[in-house]
Design a protein around this motif. Structure first.
Motif, PDB file in Angstrom:
ATOM      1  N   UNK A  63       5.167  10.600  -4.019  1.00  0.00           N
ATOM      2  CA  UNK A  63       5.825  11.360  -2.954  1.00  0.00           C
ATOM      3  C   UNK A  63       5.246  11.000  -1.593  1.00  0.00           C
ATOM      4  N   UNK A  64       3.911  10.894  -1.518  1.00  0.00           N
ATOM      5  CA  UNK A  64       3.274  10.532  -0.248  1.00  0.00           C
ATOM      6  C   UNK A  64       3.695   9.131   0.190  1.00  0.00           C
ATOM      7  N   UNK A  65       3.722   8.179  -0.750  1.00  0.00           N
ATOM      8  CA  UNK A  65       4.109   6.820  -0.404  1.00  0.00           C
ATOM      9  C   UNK A  65       5.559   6.723   0.019  1.00  0.00           C
ATOM     10  N   UNK A  66       6.442   7.440  -0.669  1.00  0.00           N
ATOM     11  CA  UNK A  66       7.863   7.403  -0.332  1.00  0.00           C
ATOM     12  C   UNK A  66       8.113   7.967   1.063  1.00  0.00           C
ATOM     13  N   UNK A  67       7.527   9.116   1.354  1.00  0.00           N
ATOM     14  CA  UNK A  67       7.725   9.731   2.672  1.00  0.00           C
ATOM     15  C   UNK A  67       7.112   8.875   3.782  1.00  0.00           C
ATOM     16  N   UNK A 255      -4.548  -4.670   7.909  1.00  0.00           N
ATOM     17  CA  UNK A 255      -4.507  -5.705   6.877  1.00  0.00           C
ATOM     18  C   UNK A 255      -5.723  -5.634   5.965  1.00  0.00           C
ATOM     19  N   UNK A 256      -6.921  -5.425   6.537  1.00  0.00           N
ATOM     20  CA  UNK A 256      -8.129  -5.339   5.717  1.00  0.00           C
ATOM     21  C   UNK A 256      -8.054  -4.156   4.754  1.00  0.00           C
ATOM     22  N   UNK A 257      -7.511  -3.036   5.226  1.00  0.00           N
ATOM     23  CA  UNK A 257      -7.336  -1.875   4.337  1.00  0.00           C
ATOM     24  C   UNK A 257      -6.334  -2.191   3.232  1.00  0.00           C
ATOM     25  N   UNK A 260      -7.906  -4.566   0.615  1.00  0.00           N
ATOM     26  CA  UNK A 260      -8.904  -3.897  -0.229  1.00  0.00           C
ATOM     27  C   UNK A 260      -8.240  -3.012  -1.281  1.00  0.00           C
ATOM     28  N   UNK A 261      -7.267  -2.202  -0.853  1.00  0.00           N
ATOM     29  CA  UNK A 261      -6.578  -1.306  -1.787  1.00  0.00           C
ATOM     30  C   UNK A 261      -5.812  -2.111  -2.834  1.00  0.00           C
ATOM     31  N   UNK A 306       1.556   2.860  -2.865  1.00  0.00           N
ATOM     32  CA  UNK A 306       1.638   4.094  -2.069  1.00  0.00           C
ATOM     33  C   UNK A 306       0.477   4.180  -1.080  1.00  0.00           C
ATOM     34  N   UNK A 307      -0.728   3.846  -1.531  1.00  0.00           N
ATOM     35  CA  UNK A 307      -1.888   3.889  -0.643  1.00  0.00           C
ATOM     36  C   UNK A 307      -1.785   2.837   0.457  1.00  0.00           C
ATOM     37  N   UNK A 308      -1.159   1.708   0.152  1.00  0.00           N
ATOM     38  CA  UNK A 308      -0.948   0.687   1.184  1.00  0.00           C
ATOM     39  C   UNK A 308      -0.039   1.207   2.291  1.00  0.00           C
ATOM     40  N   UNK A 309       1.002   1.909   1.919  1.00  0.00           N
ATOM     41  CA  UNK A 309       1.897   2.482   2.931  1.00  0.00           C
ATOM     42  C   UNK A 309       1.168   3.506   3.791  1.00  0.00           C
TER      43      UNK A 309
END
Length: 363
Positions: A63-67, A255-257, A260-261, A306-309
């Protein structure tokens, strides 16, 4: 939690009850389950409970990634309508946002787990192909960004990488090519009409599928990315230009984040992909473990997208400034109301009206 997991197991409990209480040929006896049948049943229940918990946990990330993905796209569309200039990194991050958002949408195939997503072997191979295109793309566009960091002093590389459409087209071409190679290894051609429980990485694929996908989709891009980052660090360290290194890295924090993820989540995904047990005909225990590992690995990989977004929205300056501006617009009415109240409290406007009786007495 137990009440939420029960519906997933109703069909299995029903099948098991019918199996253990089905009449035999003489219609007067029942089948008694063996110890192995009971152990397989217990293992299945535990596996389904684990998958259910993982799906419930992933729903928060999904949900977090989609929004967040929709919000980032809205920012890009708004800036495009205002005819704002986009830097090279902005265009590449836009393509990455589209790719990661596509992967999040593919996670809908796992939301119904542990229920079976049944389709034909050919249909599952087609699904796998379209999933692998954004999967490979995100890896190789990371490589393109790392090369732009490390080789900015090379005129040819700087000229090519200054045009984001070249990098995007190259990464997309490699993604389609590698997806075709991997889709050919799914084994769907042997029996394309066979009904299967479909995953984005087909359960019936041979070991070569996992090995080739690991090599093309994780090992190669990771080595290229690490080599580029190492070359970048060595070049600036030898020049003793730490200030220039900071100035060069600062715009690429997003980009670095992302790198890493993506590395952490896809490492888990690829390890589980390679460690899937081979399920022989009638080997229910191995099939259960294979299905569990496949689902958990896919959910970890989708959570990484999702964490990348979220990382793009947090660390990229354009998205962060847009978020602060949106928050300022939302809170502006409250701040204006508070300012008016403070003004009234500091400067009260008191009006005294004389009563008619007091005015008559004075006269």
């Amino acid at each position: 939690m137990a009440s939420q997991e029960t519906p997933h197991n109703v069909s299995l409990l029903s099948d098991y009850f019918n199996f253990t209480h089905s009449p035999s040929d003489n219609n007067n006896s029942t089948h008694t389950p063996s110890a192995s049948d009971n152990s397989i049943f217990i293992e299945t229940i535990r596996a389904q409970q684990l998958i259910s918990r993982c799906v419930y946990g992933y729903s928060v990330f999904g949900l977090a990634g989609l929004l967040t993905g929709i919000y980032i796209l809205a920012i890009y569309i708004g800036n495009y309508r205002r005819k704002r200039k986009f830097e090279t990194l902005d265009v590449i991050l836009f393509s990455l946002t589209v790719a990661d958002l596509t992967l999040v949408l593919f996670s809908l195939t796992d939301i119904v787990r542990p229920e079976v997503v049944e389709t034909t072997a050919l249909g599952c191979a087609v699904l796998s192909f379209f999933f692998n295109v954004p999967y490979f793309y995100t890896e190789y566009i990371h490589v393109a960004i790392s090369i732009s960091l490390a080789c900015d002093h090379v005129a040819l590389a700087r000229k090519a990488l200054s045009r984001p459409h070249v990098s995007i087209a190259a990464a997309a071409g490699l993604s389609v090519l590698f997806s075709i190679v991997v889709a050919a290894l799914t084994g769907a051609g042997r029996d394309p009409g066979k009904a299967v429980d479909c995953h984005v990485d087909p359960l019936g694929a041979p070991r070569e599928y996992g090995a080739v996908k690991f090599t093309l989709g994780f090992l190669m891009p990771t080595l290229l990315l690490l080599s580029s980052v190492l070359l970048f660090l060595v070049r600036y360290t030898c020049r003793c230009d730490l200030q220039g290194c900071r100035e060069r890295v600062h715009p690429h924090r997003a980009f670095l984040a992302l790198a890493t993820v993506t590395f952490a989540c896809r490492l888990v995904y690829n390890v589980l992909l390679l460690l899937r047990p081979r399920a022989g005909e009638g080997d229910h225990g191995a099939h259960i473990r294979r299905q569990t590992m496949a689902t958990i690995g896919e959910l970890v990989m989708f959570a990484g997208s999702c964490l990348c977004l979220v990382s793009v929205a947090v660390f990229h300056e354009m998205k962060r400034d847009a978020a602060m501006e949106t928050l300022r617009c939302i809170t502006e009415p409250c701040r204006l109301l508070s300012t008016n109240r403070n003004h009234i409290a500091m400067n009260p406007n008191i009006e005294i009206k004389e009563q008619p009786e007091e005015r008559a007495s004075l006269d």
